[in-house]
Motif scaffolding. Structure first.
Motif, mmCIF file in Angstrom:
data_model
loop_
_atom_site.group_PDB
_atom_site.id
_atom_site.type_symbol
_atom_site.label_atom_id
_atom_site.label_comp_id
_atom_site.label_asym_id
_atom_site.label_seq_id
_atom_site.Cartn_x
_atom_site.Cartn_y
_atom_site.Cartn_z
ATOM 1 N N GLY A 233 0.829 -1.199 0.000
ATOM 2 C CA GLY A 233 0.000 0.000 0.000
ATOM 3 C C GLY A 233 0.862 1.248 0.000
ATOM 4 N N PRO A 234 0.476 2.287 0.747
ATOM 5 C CA PRO A 234 1.278 3.512 0.819
ATOM 6 C C PRO A 234 2.391 3.443 1.868
ATOM 7 N N ALA A 235 2.995 2.265 2.016
ATOM 8 C CA ALA A 235 4.200 2.066 2.841
ATOM 9 C C ALA A 235 3.989 2.413 4.307
ATOM 10 N N ARG A 236 2.821 2.121 4.833
ATOM 11 C CA ARG A 236 2.551 2.399 6.246
ATOM 12 C C ARG A 236 3.526 1.654 7.152
ATOM 13 N N VAL A 237 3.777 0.375 6.869
ATOM 14 C CA VAL A 237 4.702 -0.433 7.674
ATOM 15 C C VAL A 237 6.119 -0.331 7.132
ATOM 16 N N LEU A 238 6.252 -0.337 5.825
ATOM 17 C CA LEU A 238 7.569 -0.423 5.195
ATOM 18 C C LEU A 238 8.447 0.782 5.513
ATOM 19 N N GLN A 239 7.853 1.953 5.677
ATOM 20 C CA GLN A 239 8.657 3.118 6.054
ATOM 21 C C GLN A 239 9.330 2.897 7.408
ATOM 22 N N HIS A 240 8.624 2.274 8.339
ATOM 23 C CA HIS A 240 9.199 2.009 9.662
ATOM 24 C C HIS A 240 10.248 0.902 9.595
ATOM 25 N N ILE A 241 10.017 -0.114 8.767
ATOM 26 C CA ILE A 241 11.026 -1.168 8.591
ATOM 27 C C ILE A 241 12.334 -0.544 8.113
ATOM 28 N N LYS A 242 12.243 0.335 7.141
ATOM 29 C CA LYS A 242 13.438 1.010 6.621
ATOM 30 C C LYS A 242 14.085 1.880 7.694
ATOM 31 N N HIS A 243 13.276 2.657 8.397
ATOM 32 C CA HIS A 243 13.802 3.589 9.395
ATOM 33 C C HIS A 243 14.426 2.865 10.584
ATOM 34 N N LEU A 244 13.780 1.804 11.064
ATOM 35 C CA LEU A 244 14.228 1.126 12.281
ATOM 36 C C LEU A 244 15.304 0.074 12.027
ATOM 37 N N TYR A 245 15.234 -0.605 10.872
ATOM 38 C CA TYR A 245 16.072 -1.793 10.678
ATOM 39 C C TYR A 245 16.839 -1.818 9.357
ATOM 40 N N GLY A 246 16.708 -0.799 8.521
ATOM 41 C CA GLY A 246 17.162 -0.910 7.146
ATOM 42 C C GLY A 246 18.610 -0.586 6.863
ATOM 43 N N ASP A 247 19.403 -0.217 7.868
ATOM 44 C CA ASP A 247 20.768 0.245 7.596
ATOM 45 C C ASP A 247 21.618 -0.793 6.874
#
Length: 412
Positions: A233-247
């Motif tokens: 969808g509009p990255a409701r969860v995926l934005q947090h996955i990137k921010h919290l764990y994506g490094d």
């Protein structure tokens, strides 16, 4: 055709139609966890086996279900002022008594005032005193810097004990500057969610998915190199996955049939690979592309044949030993979604293991097949025997997020 553990289609096995029959299979080794009620302030550790759960195999009458297991509550708005932290939301009165329930933030009890709310009463017409569910809560002691960082909200009974529910709400005011929120029309594609709830539920789900992965793998998203959200969808969860764990991730990707949402994501969410997919596979990825694929409320909306095609495709693009994390609607959701009872769903689950007869029109404006999107329920035995082909089933958890159950599969 998807087949169960012994290679026969579901419909050809008469025993499968018995309410309590589950095929034995060496690949099904579920670890059933509960939330650790004394967890640290992240509030999402999954520890310890439990010996019993409300099973989708034993289709109870609603009257026999423990109402506390399905205790409903939600937070609609959070604000931070010089006078302290303030929250608006609703909570179904435990045992019908408004003064029997309290809200806590990071272990601190709120000052609460309950009000009349006809919307909640319409949602839960059989729940005693549901019309008094709306509340205003405040924490004068959580002002300024004391309301910074991760806020973990819990509901507790009047005696101070934690209610037997697993869902917690997580919010961080810093997310408001990091997470991009779409306009109301696009948010409506994933339900009527106010902007702040878009952030709050996205953060909560990201941390819950990470906890589920950590429970079976020993490591969370931060140890994965390639992660895909199916139905982003509009990255409701995926934005947090990137921010919290994506490094440390080399690939963070999202796919969806909603081209409007994907176009928005491409223009507003950097550092993530977004693709529009067709209603049915294949997708534009080679075999064994991802370490983890997760999906929130996707298989809850697919017809039987479409779900089977997609699970085969997920298996194809998942790496050996990779994990597929997804949510389902089981019998535990019925007191939420059909509090007065829905015999046709229960009958279908007993006989066939799946009910996909309820049409959902939420995304009709962005898909070509108006009969595609459904509300779909499945039983545990169906998930194990039909969807589990080619996987080890590592975890099953009732009411993982609100009324949706979660499963973690590992590709063999």
């Amino acid at each position: 055709m998807m087949r169960h553990a012994f290679g026969r289609p579901w419909s050809s096995c008469s025993a499968c139609k018995a309410a309590n029959h589950v095929h034995s299979s060496p690949r099904y080794r579920p670890t059933i966890h509960r939330w650790n009620l004394d967890a640290d302030r992240q509030g999402i550790q999954m520890t310890g086996l439990i010996n019993s759960r409300i099973s989708n195999e034993v289709l109870h009458n609603h009257a026999s279900l423990n109402p506390q297991m399905f205790y409903g509550w939600n937070i609609n708005h959070i604000s931070r002022t010089s006078a302290g932290l303030k929250v608006l939301g609703w909570a179904l009165p435990l045992d019908g008594l408004v003064d029997n329930t309290f809200l806590y933030c990071n272990g601190v009890r709120a000052e609460m005032q309950f009000e009349t709310d006809t919307v909640v009463e319409e949602m839960f017409p059989t729940w005693p005193n549901a019309g008094a569910a709306s509340f205003r809560a405040s924490w004068p002691q959580l002002s300024g810097t004391r309301a910074e960082g991760l806020l973990v909200f819990d509901i507790r009974a009047a005696d101070g004990g934690m209610l037997p529910i697993k869902h917690r709400m997580m919010f961080d005011f810093s997310d408001e500057g990091l997470i991009v929120v779409p306009d109301a029309d696009l948010i409506s594609h994933i339900g009527a969610t106010p902007p702040q709830m878009f952030i709050q539920t996205g953060r909560t789900l990201a941390m819950q998915f990470d906890a589920a992965l950590r429970a079976v793998h020993g490591k969370g998203f931060e140890s994965q190199t390639a992660v895909l959200e199916w139905g982003c969808g509009p990255a409701r969860v995926l934005q947090h996955i990137k921010h919290l764990y994506g490094d440390a991730m080399s690939t963070i990707a999202g796919i969806d049939v909603d081209s409007v949402a994907i176009d928005w994501c491409k223009s507003r969410v950097p550092g993530v690979e977004f693709k529009t997919c067709e209603l049915n596979p294949p997708v534009d990825y080679p075999d064994a592309s991802f370490d983890v694929i997760y999906a929130y409320s996707v298989l809850t909306h697919l017809r039987k044949r479409d779900a089977e095609r997609w699970i085969e495709e997920i298996h194809r693009i998942l790496r050996p030993g990779g994990h597929f994390i997804f949510t389902t609607l089981g019998v535990s959701s019925l007191p939420w979604l059909h509090p007065s009872g829905e015999s046709s769903i229960e009958t279908a689950l007993r006989m066939n293991g799946i009910y996909d007869g309820a049409k959902n029109t939420d995304i009709d404006s962005v898909i070509s097949d108006q009969d595609y999107y459904r509300n779909t329920w499945v039983s545990d035995r169906y998930v194990q025997s039909i969807w589990g082909e080619g996987f080890d089933i590592m975890l099953s958890e009732v009411c993982f997020h609100h009324y949706q159950d979660v499963w973690v599969f590992r590709k063999r």
